[in-house]
Design a protein around this motif. Structure first.
Motif, mmCIF file in Angstrom:
data_model
loop_
_atom_site.group_PDB
_atom_site.id
_atom_site.type_symbol
_atom_site.label_atom_id
_atom_site.label_comp_id
_atom_site.label_asym_id
_atom_site.label_seq_id
_atom_site.Cartn_x
_atom_site.Cartn_y
_atom_site.Cartn_z
ATOM 1 N N LYS A 170 0.819 -1.217 0.000
ATOM 2 C CA LYS A 170 0.000 0.000 0.000
ATOM 3 C C LYS A 170 0.854 1.269 0.000
ATOM 4 C CE LYS A 170 -4.072 -2.025 2.178
ATOM 5 N NZ LYS A 170 -4.826 -2.150 3.434
ATOM 6 N N ASN A 171 2.119 1.131 0.374
ATOM 7 C CA ASN A 171 3.005 2.302 0.361
ATOM 8 C C ASN A 171 3.479 2.670 -1.044
ATOM 9 O OD1 ASN A 171 2.938 2.629 3.148
ATOM 10 N ND2 ASN A 171 4.486 1.022 3.403
ATOM 11 N N TYR A 172 3.266 1.772 -1.982
ATOM 12 C CA TYR A 172 3.666 2.069 -3.362
ATOM 13 C C TYR A 172 2.486 2.724 -4.062
ATOM 14 C CZ TYR A 172 7.772 -0.771 -2.575
ATOM 15 O OH TYR A 172 8.945 -1.274 -2.083
ATOM 16 N N LYS A 173 2.651 4.011 -4.342
ATOM 17 C CA LYS A 173 1.503 4.778 -4.842
ATOM 18 C C LYS A 173 1.487 4.908 -6.361
ATOM 19 C CE LYS A 173 0.404 6.081 -0.545
ATOM 20 N NZ LYS A 173 -0.519 5.233 0.186
ATOM 21 N N GLU A 174 2.438 4.283 -7.052
ATOM 22 C CA GLU A 174 2.518 4.512 -8.499
ATOM 23 C C GLU A 174 1.224 4.126 -9.207
ATOM 24 O OE1 GLU A 174 5.951 2.155 -7.952
ATOM 25 O OE2 GLU A 174 5.491 0.926 -9.675
ATOM 26 N N LYS A 175 0.906 4.909 -10.223
ATOM 27 C CA LYS A 175 -0.383 4.745 -10.913
ATOM 28 C C LYS A 175 -0.312 3.654 -11.977
ATOM 29 C CE LYS A 175 -1.534 8.319 -8.597
ATOM 30 N NZ LYS A 175 -2.250 8.085 -7.351
ATOM 31 N N ASN A 176 0.805 3.589 -12.685
ATOM 32 C CA ASN A 176 0.968 2.576 -13.737
ATOM 33 C C ASN A 176 1.594 1.351 -13.089
ATOM 34 O OD1 ASN A 176 0.275 4.334 -16.169
ATOM 35 N ND2 ASN A 176 1.829 5.527 -15.118
ATOM 36 N N ARG A 177 0.741 0.468 -12.627
ATOM 37 C CA ARG A 177 1.225 -0.562 -11.723
ATOM 38 C C ARG A 177 1.546 -1.886 -12.405
ATOM 39 N NH1 ARG A 177 -0.013 1.452 -6.831
ATOM 40 N NH2 ARG A 177 -0.193 -0.439 -5.618
ATOM 41 N N TYR A 178 2.625 -2.478 -11.935
ATOM 42 C CA TYR A 178 2.939 -3.850 -12.312
ATOM 43 C C TYR A 178 3.130 -4.576 -10.987
ATOM 44 C CZ TYR A 178 5.098 -7.770 -14.765
ATOM 45 O OH TYR A 178 5.387 -9.018 -15.265
ATOM 46 N N ILE A 179 2.020 -5.128 -10.494
ATOM 47 C CA ILE A 179 1.981 -5.596 -9.111
ATOM 48 C C ILE A 179 2.989 -6.716 -8.841
ATOM 49 C CG2 ILE A 179 0.478 -6.679 -7.368
ATOM 50 C CD1 ILE A 179 -1.805 -4.964 -8.644
ATOM 51 N N ARG A 180 3.181 -7.587 -9.845
ATOM 52 C CA ARG A 180 4.157 -8.678 -9.657
ATOM 53 C C ARG A 180 5.537 -8.118 -9.346
ATOM 54 N NH1 ARG A 180 2.306 -11.001 -15.450
ATOM 55 N NH2 ARG A 180 0.222 -10.174 -15.106
ATOM 56 N N GLY A 181 5.892 -7.035 -10.021
ATOM 57 C CA GLY A 181 7.191 -6.401 -9.778
ATOM 58 C C GLY A 181 7.229 -5.809 -8.383
ATOM 59 N N LEU A 182 6.139 -5.152 -7.978
ATOM 60 C CA LEU A 182 6.098 -4.526 -6.658
ATOM 61 C C LEU A 182 6.243 -5.583 -5.562
ATOM 62 C CD1 LEU A 182 3.251 -1.869 -7.123
ATOM 63 C CD2 LEU A 182 5.728 -1.516 -7.124
ATOM 64 N N VAL A 183 5.596 -6.736 -5.771
ATOM 65 C CA VAL A 183 5.690 -7.800 -4.765
ATOM 66 C C VAL A 183 7.143 -8.257 -4.636
ATOM 67 C CG1 VAL A 183 4.971 -10.146 -4.144
ATOM 68 C CG2 VAL A 183 3.288 -8.560 -5.062
ATOM 69 N N SER A 184 7.855 -8.324 -5.759
ATOM 70 C CA SER A 184 9.273 -8.699 -5.686
ATOM 71 C C SER A 184 10.068 -7.634 -4.944
ATOM 72 C CB SER A 184 9.858 -8.855 -7.088
ATOM 73 O OG SER A 184 9.251 -9.919 -7.747
ATOM 74 N N LEU A 185 9.647 -6.388 -5.126
ATOM 75 C CA LEU A 185 10.384 -5.256 -4.559
ATOM 76 C C LEU A 185 10.293 -5.194 -3.030
ATOM 77 C CD1 LEU A 185 11.902 -3.115 -6.156
ATOM 78 C CD2 LEU A 185 9.891 -1.658 -6.059
ATOM 79 N N VAL A 186 9.178 -5.636 -2.462
ATOM 80 C CA VAL A 186 8.994 -5.459 -1.014
ATOM 81 C C VAL A 186 9.831 -6.412 -0.178
ATOM 82 C CG1 VAL A 186 6.658 -4.506 -1.185
ATOM 83 C CG2 VAL A 186 6.951 -6.956 -0.892
#
Ligand code: UDP
Ligand code: MG
Length: 313
Positions: A170-186
C-alpha cells in the motif's frame, strides 16, 4: 480465527462466475474449520451480466464482497482495490476465468503456514494460443534480462501474500502498476510452487494487444532503466563511427573520382535516414517515460468505486 481473503478481478466473466464460485466453495470447505474465508470480487466495469451474477451469490453468501468499479480500470487496478479492501491475514489473488485453478490455493496456504510471506504460482506449462505463448515467453525473458530486480518468470498475479506484504504494497503509490514487480520489490520470505495453467473455462482473453503492450511497458519502464540508457549507448557508438568516417571523406577530397563520389553520396543518404530513424526511435523511448512521468504527476486515482456490496453496508 485467522482469515483468508480471495481477490478476484472480474471483467466480463458472467459465464465463469458460477463455476468459479462452485470450485472456490469446494476448496474452501476443506479449510473453513481452521480459517474464516472472504471473497472480494472486483467488477472492473463489465458490460455483461457479471455484476448480476456476483450479486446473486452475494445475497446468498455474504462472505462474497462485491466491489463495483465506475468503469473499466484494468486488472492491475482491480487487484489494487481488492488488496485495499480485503481484510484477511493472507490474501490470494486469482484470475476469475479458472486459468488459475482454485484447488491450488490449498498448496499456497500450506506454504504460508510453513512461514512464507509470498507464495507465487509459477506456470510450468500453459494452455493458451500460440501468439500468447510466444509473446509471454519473450516478455518474461526480456524483462528478466533487463530488470534491476529479480521478478519471477512465467508468473502471473496468481499468488498468496501475507497481511504484512499487503500493507507494504500500500506504500507504493505509483499509478501505472505492475503488481508482480512490486511484490518482488517489497522483499519478505518468498517462495514458489509450480502449476499447469489451464485453459479459460469460458470466453476468450480480455487482454487485447493494446492492454498487453501497456502492461509490458509498465513492467519494463518501472523496473528497468535499460531502454533510456540504451539511447546514450547508441549515441556513443554512432559518434565513434562518424569519427571513423572522417578519413573516408578526406580520401574522397584527395581523389574526387565520380564513381567513388556517387557511392559515397548513397552512403550518406543511407546514414542520414539511419541516424534520423534512430533519433525518432530514441525520442519515442523518451516519450514512453515522459508519458508515465506525466500520468504520475497528474496523480489521478487508480480506480473509482461506484458501489460496494458488503455485510453491514
Ligand atoms: N480482467 C480485469 N480487467 C481487465 C481485463 C481483465 O479485471 O480489464 C480480469 C479478468 O476478468 C480475469 C483476469 O483479469 O479474471 C485475467 O484476464 P484474462 O483472463 O483476460 O487475461 P489472460 O489470462 O488472457 O492473460
Ligand atoms: Mg485468463
Amino acid at each position: 480465527m485467522k482469515k483468508i481473503s480471495f481477490v478476484l478481478p472480474i471483467y466480463n466473466e458472467e459465464q465463469n462466475i458460477p463455476e468459479l464460485y462452485k470450485r472456490l466453495i469446494k476448496v474452501t470447505k476443506q479449510i473453513v474449520d481452521k480459517y474464516k474465508v472472504e471473497f472480494v470480487a472486483i467488477n472492473d466495469g463489465s458490460i455483461d451480466k457479471s455484476l448480476d451474477e456476483l450479486l446473486k451469490i452475494h445475497y446468498k453468501d455474504e462472505r462474497l464482497i462485491v466491489v463495483n468499479f465506475s468503469r473499466n480500470f484494468g486488472q492491475q487496478a482491480a487487484i489494487t482495490a481488492g488488496l485495499d479492501i480485503a481484510s484477511g491475514d493472507a490474501v490470494i489473488i486469482m484470475d476469475a476465468d479458472l486459468q488459475d485453478p482454485p484447488e491450488l490455493s490449498l498448496d499456497l496456504i500450506k506454504k504460508w503456514e510453513e512461514g512464507f510471506d509470498v507464495v507465487y504460482a509459477q506456470r510450468r506449462t500453459r494452455k493458451d494460443n500460440i501468439f500468447k505463448k510466444i509473446t509471454a515467453y519473450i516478455f518474461y525473458r526480456l524483462l528478466d534480462s533487463i530488470a534491476e530486480i529479480k521478478i519471477p518468470k512465467d508468473t502471473g498475479d496468481f499468488r498468496l501474500i501475507d497481511r504484512r506484504v499487503v500493507e507494504a504494497l500500500k506504500n507504493y503509490k505509483e499509478k501505472n502498476r505492475y503488481i508482480r514487480g512490486l511484490v518482488s520489490l517489497v522483499g519478505f520470505k518468498q517462495t514458489c510452487i509450480l502449476f499447469d495453467r489451464q485453459e479459460r473455462f469460458s470466453g476468450t482473453t480480455h487482454y487485447n494487444f493494446k492492454k498487453m503492450i501497456k502492461l509490458a511497458t509498465d513492467a519494463v519502464v518501472n523496473f528497468s532503466n535499460f531502454p533510456i540508457q540504451l539511447i546514450s549507448k547508441i549515441g556513443l557508438v554512432l559518434f565513434f563511427l562518424s569519427i571513423l568516417w572522417l578519413p573516408v571523406m578526406m580520401y574522397i577530397d584527395l581523389y574526387p573520382q565520380n564513381t567513388v563520389l556517387s557511392n559515397v553520396l548513397e552512403a550518406i543518404v543511407l546514414l542520414i535516414t539511419l541516424i534520423g530513424s534512430i533519433i525518432l526511435i530514441s525520442l519515442g523511448i523518451i516519450g514512453i517515460y515522459v508519458i508515465r512521468i506525466h500520468s504520475e504527476v497528474l496523480a489521478r486515482p487508480i480506480y473509482i468505486i461506484s458501489s460496494i456490496y458488503k455485510k453491514n453496508d
